[in-house]
Design a protein around this motif. Structure first.
Motif, mmCIF file in Angstrom:
data_model
loop_
_atom_site.group_PDB
_atom_site.id
_atom_site.type_symbol
_atom_site.label_atom_id
_atom_site.label_comp_id
_atom_site.label_asym_id
_atom_site.label_seq_id
_atom_site.Cartn_x
_atom_site.Cartn_y
_atom_site.Cartn_z
ATOM 1 N N ARG A 210 0.845 -1.195 0.000
ATOM 2 C CA ARG A 210 0.000 0.000 0.000
ATOM 3 C C ARG A 210 0.882 1.247 0.000
ATOM 4 O O ARG A 210 1.934 1.255 0.633
ATOM 5 C CB ARG A 210 -0.882 0.014 1.242
ATOM 6 N N PRO A 211 0.443 2.296 -0.681
ATOM 7 C CA PRO A 211 1.211 3.541 -0.646
ATOM 8 C C PRO A 211 1.335 4.038 0.793
ATOM 9 O O PRO A 211 0.383 3.968 1.573
ATOM 10 C CB PRO A 211 0.376 4.511 -1.479
ATOM 11 N N ALA A 212 2.520 4.502 1.152
ATOM 12 C CA ALA A 212 2.775 5.012 2.497
ATOM 13 C C ALA A 212 3.868 6.077 2.407
ATOM 14 O O ALA A 212 4.463 6.292 1.360
ATOM 15 C CB ALA A 212 3.202 3.883 3.424
ATOM 16 N N MET A 213 4.131 6.722 3.532
ATOM 17 C CA MET A 213 5.187 7.717 3.605
ATOM 18 C C MET A 213 5.986 7.445 4.877
ATOM 19 O O MET A 213 5.425 7.110 5.912
ATOM 20 C CB MET A 213 4.583 9.125 3.631
ATOM 21 N N ASP A 214 7.301 7.573 4.787
ATOM 22 C CA ASP A 214 8.154 7.315 5.937
ATOM 23 C C ASP A 214 9.311 8.305 5.907
ATOM 24 O O ASP A 214 9.513 9.006 4.926
ATOM 25 C CB ASP A 214 8.669 5.876 5.892
ATOM 26 N N GLY A 215 10.082 8.312 6.986
ATOM 27 C CA GLY A 215 11.236 9.198 7.043
ATOM 28 C C GLY A 215 10.818 10.647 6.891
ATOM 29 O O GLY A 215 9.807 11.086 7.428
ATOM 30 N N ASP A 216 11.582 11.389 6.120
ATOM 31 C CA ASP A 216 11.320 12.810 5.904
ATOM 32 C C ASP A 216 10.504 12.996 4.624
ATOM 33 O O ASP A 216 10.897 13.689 3.700
ATOM 34 C CB ASP A 216 12.635 13.577 5.826
ATOM 35 N N VAL B 117 9.458 10.384 2.500
ATOM 36 C CA VAL B 117 9.795 9.452 1.429
ATOM 37 C C VAL B 117 8.555 8.653 1.039
ATOM 38 O O VAL B 117 7.915 8.028 1.880
ATOM 39 C CB VAL B 117 10.929 8.492 1.877
ATOM 40 N N ASN B 118 8.204 8.693 -0.237
ATOM 41 C CA ASN B 118 7.065 7.928 -0.736
ATOM 42 C C ASN B 118 7.494 6.483 -0.959
ATOM 43 O O ASN B 118 8.467 6.218 -1.657
ATOM 44 C CB ASN B 118 6.550 8.527 -2.055
ATOM 45 N N ILE B 119 6.789 5.569 -0.337
ATOM 46 C CA ILE B 119 7.115 4.153 -0.422
ATOM 47 C C ILE B 119 5.839 3.358 -0.673
ATOM 48 O O ILE B 119 4.737 3.892 -0.627
ATOM 49 C CB ILE B 119 7.777 3.635 0.878
ATOM 50 N N ARG B 120 6.000 2.097 -0.919
ATOM 51 C CA ARG B 120 4.903 1.132 -0.907
ATOM 52 C C ARG B 120 5.274 0.147 0.188
ATOM 53 O O ARG B 120 6.400 -0.327 0.238
ATOM 54 C CB ARG B 120 4.761 0.446 -2.261
ATOM 55 N N ARG B 121 4.357 -0.143 1.098
ATOM 56 C CA ARG B 121 4.669 -0.957 2.281
ATOM 57 C C ARG B 121 3.728 -2.133 2.419
ATOM 58 O O ARG B 121 2.522 -2.026 2.259
ATOM 59 C CB ARG B 121 4.588 -0.094 3.535
ATOM 60 N N VAL B 122 4.318 -3.253 2.757
ATOM 61 C CA VAL B 122 3.573 -4.425 3.199
ATOM 62 C C VAL B 122 3.994 -4.602 4.655
ATOM 63 O O VAL B 122 5.175 -4.788 4.947
ATOM 64 C CB VAL B 122 3.930 -5.690 2.393
ATOM 65 N N ALA B 123 3.053 -4.469 5.571
ATOM 66 C CA ALA B 123 3.373 -4.539 6.995
ATOM 67 C C ALA B 123 2.624 -5.682 7.663
ATOM 68 O O ALA B 123 1.517 -6.033 7.273
ATOM 69 C CB ALA B 123 3.022 -3.221 7.687
ATOM 70 N N ASP B 124 3.245 -6.237 8.672
ATOM 71 C CA ASP B 124 2.652 -7.341 9.430
ATOM 72 C C ASP B 124 2.947 -7.097 10.912
ATOM 73 O O ASP B 124 3.603 -7.881 11.560
ATOM 74 C CB ASP B 124 3.254 -8.663 8.956
ATOM 75 N N PHE B 125 2.491 -5.945 11.421
ATOM 76 C CA PHE B 125 2.799 -5.560 12.790
ATOM 77 C C PHE B 125 2.140 -6.459 13.832
ATOM 78 O O PHE B 125 2.616 -6.557 14.949
ATOM 79 C CB PHE B 125 2.366 -4.114 13.043
ATOM 80 N N ASN B 126 1.047 -7.108 13.483
ATOM 81 C CA ASN B 126 0.300 -7.881 14.473
ATOM 82 C C ASN B 126 0.414 -9.389 14.317
ATOM 83 O O ASN B 126 -0.171 -10.130 15.087
ATOM 84 C CB ASN B 126 -1.179 -7.484 14.409
ATOM 85 N N HIS B 127 1.129 -9.842 13.306
ATOM 86 C CA HIS B 127 1.234 -11.271 13.058
ATOM 87 C C HIS B 127 2.696 -11.654 12.815
ATOM 88 O O HIS B 127 3.572 -10.810 12.865
ATOM 89 C CB HIS B 127 0.378 -11.658 11.845
ATOM 90 N N THR B 128 2.952 -12.882 12.550
ATOM 91 C CA THR B 128 4.333 -13.312 12.319
ATOM 92 C C THR B 128 4.512 -13.943 10.940
ATOM 93 O O THR B 128 5.404 -14.735 10.728
ATOM 94 C CB THR B 128 4.775 -14.307 13.409
ATOM 95 N N LYS B 129 3.670 -13.564 9.991
ATOM 96 C CA LYS B 129 3.764 -14.147 8.652
ATOM 97 C C LYS B 129 5.068 -13.783 7.957
ATOM 98 O O LYS B 129 5.509 -14.487 7.060
ATOM 99 C CB LYS B 129 2.584 -13.709 7.797
ATOM 100 N N PHE B 130 5.690 -12.662 8.347
ATOM 101 C CA PHE B 130 6.932 -12.224 7.718
ATOM 102 C C PHE B 130 8.151 -12.517 8.580
ATOM 103 O O PHE B 130 9.242 -12.072 8.273
ATOM 104 C CB PHE B 130 6.905 -10.725 7.435
ATOM 105 N N ASP B 131 7.968 -13.208 9.662
ATOM 106 C CA ASP B 131 9.063 -13.482 10.591
ATOM 107 C C ASP B 131 10.299 -13.944 9.831
ATOM 108 O O ASP B 131 10.195 -14.843 9.001
ATOM 109 C CB ASP B 131 8.612 -14.561 11.584
#
Length: 71
Positions: free
Chosen positions: A10-16, A18-32
């Protein structure tokens, strides 16, 4: 190897700004052992020129894969 799951970035922004695309798994361990995966993919320098100012985890557990270009 069998694909178990597919995720959309999904489109996201990080740092100062920076436009990025992010796949996040903050609540699960699928990307462990990873917490998230970001992609910076743009020919427009303004999408990433702000960079990532110093922050607590900068450079400690970051894995960078560059297919084209550099940083």
């Amino acid at each position: 190897m069998k694909v178990q799951s597919q995720f959309s970035a999904r489109p996201a922004m990080d740092g100062d700004g920076v436009n990025i695309r992010r796949v996040a798994d903050f609540n699960h361990t699928k990307f462990d052992p990873f917490l998230m995966m970001d992609e910076i993919k743009s020919d427009d320098e303004q999408d990433f020129i702000g960079g990532f100012p110093p922050h607590p985890h900068r450079g400690i557990e970051t894995f960078t894969y560059i297919r084209k270009g550099g940083f």
